[in-house]
Enzyme design. Structure first.
Site, PDB file in Angstrom:
ATOM      1  N   SER A  58       0.870  -1.365  -0.199  1.00  0.00           N
ATOM      2  CA  SER A  58       0.101   0.155   0.090  1.00  0.00           C
ATOM      3  C   SER A  58       0.676   1.279  -0.151  1.00  0.00           C
ATOM      4  O   SER A  58       0.530   2.349  -0.586  1.00  0.00           O
ATOM      5  CB  SER A  58      -1.069   0.106   1.208  1.00  0.00           C
ATOM      6  OG  SER A  58      -0.284  -0.139   2.411  1.00  0.00           O
ATOM      7  N   ASP A 235      -0.457   6.409  11.027  1.00  0.00           N
ATOM      8  CA  ASP A 235      -0.693   5.029  11.278  1.00  0.00           C
ATOM      9  C   ASP A 235       0.648   4.341  11.941  1.00  0.00           C
ATOM     10  O   ASP A 235       0.594   2.976  12.222  1.00  0.00           O
ATOM     11  CB  ASP A 235      -1.647   4.447  10.874  1.00  0.00           C
ATOM     12  CG  ASP A 235      -1.224   3.904   9.732  1.00  0.00           C
ATOM     13  OD1 ASP A 235       0.026   4.340   9.116  1.00  0.00           O
ATOM     14  OD2 ASP A 235      -1.585   3.119   8.776  1.00  0.00           O
ATOM     15  N   HIS A 238       1.562   4.207   7.096  1.00  0.00           N
ATOM     16  CA  HIS A 238       1.518   4.677   5.655  1.00  0.00           C
ATOM     17  C   HIS A 238       2.027   6.043   5.913  1.00  0.00           C
ATOM     18  O   HIS A 238       1.438   7.037   6.543  1.00  0.00           O
ATOM     19  CB  HIS A 238      -0.003   4.729   5.352  1.00  0.00           C
ATOM     20  CG  HIS A 238      -0.577   3.465   5.392  1.00  0.00           C
ATOM     21  ND1 HIS A 238      -1.152   2.594   6.208  1.00  0.00           N
ATOM     22  CD2 HIS A 238      -0.511   2.456   4.033  1.00  0.00           C
ATOM     23  CE1 HIS A 238      -1.351   1.022   5.933  1.00  0.00           C
ATOM     24  NE2 HIS A 238      -0.969   1.267   4.621  1.00  0.00           N
TER      25      HIS A 238
END
Lengths: 257, 257
Positions: A58, A235, A238
Site C-alpha cells: 500500500s 498510523d 503509511h
C-alpha cells in the site's frame, strides 16, 4: 537566493541522512559477500529511454488508479505517494530522456503475493530499473493473526522472488527499499525486535543481489527529531505527504539523482 | 554523490530559470511604481504556524477533493498539481513549523468568479500567505465565445479583488503567479499577442500590490528547450506531472525556500 536556498536544502538533507549514508555507501560498494557478483552494479541507475517499475504494497500503491496502470507516466496510475514524488521530479529533471515509469504496488501485499503476480506485474513489463518495497505486511498481518509469517519465510520468499527476477531479467538494476515503521498509530512494542530482523533481511537481499539499498528506517529515525512520528506516518505505517516526499528524496539520492 | 547530485540539480534549475530570474528579482525589490508601499514586502514569506492558501482555476484545483477542503494539509484536498508538489516539500522541509496549507482553486474560474466566492474561499480562511494563479480562462473562454472578457476587464477585476483582499487582510503576503501557456494542444496563434497582455497585467498587479511574482511563462519557455511543449502541458494549458513539479520548484524558489 538560489545558492542560499540550495545550501539550506543540502543542510537539511544532510542532517536527516547523516546516519543512513553509511548504509547506502555499503550497498553501493557491493559489500556483503555477494553470491551473484556477475550482475551489473556500476553506472547510472536511470538511463535514457529506461523503464522504471515500482513494486510493493500500500505504501507504493498509494491510491493509484489501476485502470490506467498500463500507461507509463500516467498521473493517476502512479498514486499519490513516494512513487509520484519520484516520478514528477524525474520527468521534469530528465525531461528529454523519455523515461517510462510504472507503479504496480498493491495494498496489503506480502512477498508471496508479489510472487503470485510477478509475471504480469513485473517480468512482462521488462523494467530496466526495478524498485521493491515489501515487508511491513509480512510482519503486521502475522502480528494481527491474519498471516502465518516468520522472518525466515520472508527471507526465503524474497530470495526466491529475486532469483526469479534476475534469471528472467539479467540486466535489471534492482533498488531494494528498507521496510520501515514509525512508533505511533498501529505500531507498538509488539513489533520489536522482530521488525528489525525483517529490515535486516531486506538489507541482506540487497547485498546478495548487488542492488541499491534505500535506508528508509534511518531516514525516518532522523526525521522524528524534527516532528513527531505521526507527522510522517499517521498510523506508523503509511507515510503522510511529508513522509512520502522524504522517501522520494532518499530514493533519488540513492539512485544518484 | 550528495554534492554532485545537488550541483547537478542547481545547474538544471539555473539553466531553466536563467531568463526568468530577472523578473523575479524585480518583483522582490519592489520596483514598478507601487501605489501601496505600506504593505509588507520584506522578510520570509512562510513563517512558523502560517496559513498558506492557493487560489486559482483548474491548474490550481488539479482534481482536489472538495469534501475535505476544510482540512489543512489534507492529501486529497490539495489536488495533484503544483500545490501538492509545494505542500509535500514544505511539510517535509518545515516539518516542525505547523504550517496549514489549503487549496481552493476551482476549474474554469476567471477573476470575477474568484470574487464571487472570495469571502468564503479566501478572507474567512485568513491566510498569512495568499498565492493566486488566474487569467488563462479569462482569455480562453473569450476566444471560444463563452465569455465576453478583455484585458482591461481582467485588470479591473484583478485590481478590485486585490484591493478588497489587502483591505480585509492588511498583513497578508501575496504571491501572484504569472498565467502561462505552452504552444500546443488548445493554444494556437489566436492567443497572441493578447495573451502576453494578460501576463503583463498579472505582473503589473504584482508591482502595484508589492507581491512576490512567479514568472511561470519564462520558466516554461526555457523548459521547452529540453522537451516538447506537450511534455509539460498536453493541451498547452494544464500542466503534466513534470510541468507541475517545475511550477512548484519555481514557486518555492521565489518564496525563498
Amino acid at each position: 537566493m538560489q545558492v542560499t536556498s540550495l545550501t539550506s536544502r543540502r543542510s537539511f538533507i544532510r542532517s536527516l541522512t547523516a546516519t543512513t549514508l553509511g548504509g547506502t555507501a555499503l550497498a553501493l560498494s557491493g559489500c556483503g559477500g555477494s553470491s551473484r557478483g556477475s550482475r551489473p552494479k556500476k553506472g547510472p541507475v536511470i538511463q535514457k529511454g529506461g523503464t522504471i517499475l515500482f513494486q510493493g504494497d500500500s505504501i507504493t500503491d498509494a491510491g493509484r488508479d489501476r485502470r490506467s496502470e498500463g500507461n507509463a507516466n500516467s498521473t493517476n496510475a502512479l498514486g499519490k505517494g513516494y512513487v509520484y514524488s519520484i516520478a514528477t521530479q524525474l520527468l521534469a529533471e530528465k525531461a528529454g530522456d523519455e523515461l517510462k515509469i510504472y507503479n504496480r504496488g498493491i495494498s496489503g501485499n506480502k512477498v508471496f503475493q508479489l510472487a503470485d503476480r510477478w509475471d504480469k506485474d513485473c517480468l512482462d513489463i521488462k523494467p530496466d530499473v526495478l524498485s521493491i518495497l515489501i515487508g511491513v505486511n509480512d510482519i503486521w498481518h502475522s502480528l494481527n493473526g491474519n498471516y502465518n509469517g516468520t522472518v525466515a519465510k520472508y527471507e526465503e520468499d524474497y530470495r526466491a522472488l529475486l532469483k526469479r527476477t534476475v534469471k528472467a531479467l539479467p540486466n535489471v538494476k534492482l533498488v531494494i527499499c528498507e521496510p520501515f515503521v514509525l512508533r505511533c498509530g498501529a505500531v507498538n512494542d509488539k513489533w520489536f525486535p522482530e521488525f528489525d530482523q525483517y529490515r535486516a533481511v531486506a538489507k541482506k537481499m540487497s547485498a546478495e543481489f548487488n542492488s541499491l539499498f534505500v535506508p528508509f528506517q534511518g531516514m525516518f529515525d532522523d526525521a522524528v527529531k524534527k516532528a513527531p512520528p505521526a507527522h510522517w506516518a499517521g498510523d506508523g505505517v503509511h507515510p503522510s505527504m511529508a513522509g512520502a516526499y522524504l522517501m522520494g528524496q532518499e530514493w533519488l539520492k540513492v539512485a544518484g539523482i
